[in-house]
Design an enzyme around this catalytic site. Structure first.
Site, PDB file in Angstrom:
ATOM      1  N   ASN A 102      -7.089  -4.142   5.989  1.00 24.75           N
ATOM      2  CA  ASN A 102      -7.616  -3.743   6.661  1.00 24.75           C
ATOM      3  C   ASN A 102      -7.773  -4.850   7.863  1.00 24.75           C
ATOM      4  O   ASN A 102      -8.801  -3.468   8.396  1.00 24.75           O
ATOM      5  CB  ASN A 102      -8.418  -2.421   6.431  1.00 24.75           C
ATOM      6  CG  ASN A 102      -7.273  -1.121   5.910  1.00 24.75           C
ATOM      7  OD1 ASN A 102      -6.984  -0.265   6.847  1.00 24.75           O
ATOM      8  ND2 ASN A 102      -8.212  -0.978   4.708  1.00 24.75           N
ATOM      9  N   ASP A 146      -1.509  -6.016   6.251  1.00 25.27           N
ATOM     10  CA  ASP A 146      -1.854  -6.439   4.358  1.00 25.27           C
ATOM     11  C   ASP A 146      -0.987  -7.251   4.374  1.00 25.27           C
ATOM     12  O   ASP A 146      -0.862  -8.813   5.140  1.00 25.27           O
ATOM     13  CB  ASP A 146      -0.188  -5.540   3.721  1.00 25.27           C
ATOM     14  CG  ASP A 146      -0.562  -4.225   4.198  1.00 25.27           C
ATOM     15  OD1 ASP A 146      -0.952  -3.566   3.377  1.00 25.27           O
ATOM     16  OD2 ASP A 146      -0.369  -3.777   5.528  1.00 25.27           O
ATOM     17  N   ASN A 185       1.059  -1.086  -0.207  1.00 24.13           N
ATOM     18  CA  ASN A 185       0.004  -0.046   0.141  1.00 24.13           C
ATOM     19  C   ASN A 185       1.222   1.518   0.465  1.00 24.13           C
ATOM     20  O   ASN A 185       1.161   1.288   1.154  1.00 24.13           O
ATOM     21  CB  ASN A 185      -0.297  -0.169   1.427  1.00 24.13           C
ATOM     22  CG  ASN A 185      -2.044   1.124   1.276  1.00 24.13           C
ATOM     23  OD1 ASN A 185      -1.585   2.634   1.087  1.00 24.13           O
ATOM     24  ND2 ASN A 185      -3.136   0.930   1.321  1.00 24.13           N
ATOM     25  N   GLU A 232      -3.961   1.632  -2.838  1.00 25.71           N
ATOM     26  CA  GLU A 232      -3.626   2.632  -2.837  1.00 25.71           C
ATOM     27  C   GLU A 232      -3.144   4.111  -3.355  1.00 25.71           C
ATOM     28  O   GLU A 232      -2.391   4.515  -2.914  1.00 25.71           O
ATOM     29  CB  GLU A 232      -4.070   3.094  -0.692  1.00 25.71           C
ATOM     30  CG  GLU A 232      -4.751   4.357  -0.864  1.00 25.71           C
ATOM     31  CD  GLU A 232      -4.469   4.825   0.822  1.00 25.71           C
ATOM     32  OE1 GLU A 232      -4.995   5.715   1.464  1.00 25.71           O
ATOM     33  OE2 GLU A 232      -4.050   3.830   1.418  1.00 25.71           O
ATOM     34  N   ASP A 283      -4.501  -5.590   0.802  1.00 29.57           N
ATOM     35  CA  ASP A 283      -4.710  -3.928   2.065  1.00 29.57           C
ATOM     36  C   ASP A 283      -5.591  -4.986   2.564  1.00 29.57           C
ATOM     37  O   ASP A 283      -6.838  -4.152   1.460  1.00 29.57           O
ATOM     38  CB  ASP A 283      -4.323  -2.731   2.432  1.00 29.57           C
ATOM     39  CG  ASP A 283      -4.400  -2.495   3.393  1.00 29.57           C
ATOM     40  OD1 ASP A 283      -4.713  -2.753   4.221  1.00 29.57           O
ATOM     41  OD2 ASP A 283      -4.371  -1.124   3.539  1.00 29.57           O
ATOM     42  N   ASP A 287       2.389   5.037   5.218  1.00 33.10           N
ATOM     43  CA  ASP A 287       2.591   4.660   6.346  1.00 33.10           C
ATOM     44  C   ASP A 287       2.320   2.553   6.198  1.00 33.10           C
ATOM     45  O   ASP A 287       2.618   2.329   7.426  1.00 33.10           O
ATOM     46  CB  ASP A 287       1.393   5.004   6.917  1.00 33.10           C
ATOM     47  CG  ASP A 287      -0.369   4.742   5.969  1.00 33.10           C
ATOM     48  OD1 ASP A 287       0.127   4.700   5.144  1.00 33.10           O
ATOM     49  OD2 ASP A 287      -1.247   5.205   6.417  1.00 33.10           O
ATOM     50  N   HIS A 288       2.490   2.188   5.921  1.00 34.70           N
ATOM     51  CA  HIS A 288       2.308   0.996   5.640  1.00 34.70           C
ATOM     52  C   HIS A 288       4.317   0.416   4.965  1.00 34.70           C
ATOM     53  O   HIS A 288       5.035   1.156   4.223  1.00 34.70           O
ATOM     54  CB  HIS A 288       1.913   0.485   3.872  1.00 34.70           C
ATOM     55  CG  HIS A 288       0.040   0.508   4.422  1.00 34.70           C
ATOM     56  ND1 HIS A 288      -0.898  -0.453   5.087  1.00 34.70           N
ATOM     57  CD2 HIS A 288      -0.888   1.283   4.530  1.00 34.70           C
ATOM     58  CE1 HIS A 288      -1.719  -0.550   5.250  1.00 34.70           C
ATOM     59  NE2 HIS A 288      -1.332   0.835   4.583  1.00 34.70           N
TER      60      HIS A 288
END
Length: 262
Positions: free
Chosen positions: A151, A220, A9, A37, A149, A251-252
């Protein structure tokens, strides 16, 4: 010949292309790169940068939001970006392609929201549709990789502190139940296959600088049917991209798996 596959991501590919390019040239060779994303329309995706690295790209983009892509050094066939289901097609969160006889389904599952709210309902509906679709793929193709991802942090070892995340989005019992049903369709969590008891995270909050204290979540995943899971050699979270100060990281962090064959 072995095949290396990554899910990542990137939280905007146009903001992250310099970072991804450096990672691929300085740190890691990857045959198949599944991105989530990407936050751009198809024509805005930096195809030329990936082509210079030897990739061909299949893209399902969306303006400013969502979007997924598969970049591969191996031939991609049977690319699908429209699925005929509103839950999949209202937002650009899913792309499918084949590499040889293996179907790769790259997804960016909605983050959701508090239980009872519309975004939580959408997430639950997306999981249900994805489970049914995966069951059909497994029946049709046999060899399936579902990556992306999701979530959801599935277990206590997938968050740094269970009490901190109790009742939080991404760790709700309803979300974990949907994730387990997806796995029960005939998939294996590749990371847990090789690292059954190891705590490892793929997302850390920007705001808390959690990466430096390893205060994160594992959101993930690379999921595989039994046949492909038996070909798995290694899988790891590569922290190189996440621990950069420049270029600015996502941020991943990417999850990278090596298979003997697909």
């Amino acid at each position: 010949m072995g095949v290396t596959l990554c899910t990542f991501n990137v939280n905007s590919i146009r903001s992250r292309i310099d970072l991804v390019e450096r990672w691929l040239t300085e740190k890691r060779e990857v045959d198949i790169l599944c991105l989530q994303e990407i936050k751009c329309e198809n024509g805005q995706f930096p195809v030329d940068r990936f082509e210079k690295l030897g990739y061909r790209c299949a893209i399902n983009g969306q303006k400013r939001l969502n979007g997924v892509a598969i970049c591969s050094k191996l031939p991609l066939t049977s690319v699908e970006t429209e699925f005929g289901l509103d839950v999949f097609d209202r937002e650009r969160r899913l792309i499918e392609a084949k590499v040889g006889e293996t179907t790769i389904l790259n997804c960016y599952i909605p983050r959701g929201g508090p239980e009872g709210e519309e975004r939580h309902t959408y997430k639950m509906e997306f999981f249900d549709a994805l489970t049914h679709y995966t069951e059909a793929l497994l029946a049709r193709d046999g060899k399936v990789l579902l990556v992306g991802d999701f979530n959801v942090a599935l277990g206590d070892d997938d968050v740094y502190d269970r009490e901190v995340f109790e009742g939080a989005i991404g760790f709700l019992p309803s979300e974990k139940e949907k994730m387990r049903k997806l796995l029960a369709a005939g998939l294996n969590d590749c990371y847990r296959k090789l690292h059954p008891d190891e705590r490892a995270f793929t997302w850390w909050d920007y705001r808390s600088a959690g990466i430096w204290r390893d205060e994160g979540m594992r959101l993930d995943y690379i999921l595989a049917d039994d046949t492909l899971c038996a070909e798995l050699e290694t899988i790891e979270v590569d922290l190189w991209t996440r621990r950069r100060r420049s270029p600015t990281p996502s941020d991943h962090a990417p999850v990278v798996a090596a298979f003997r064959t697909l």
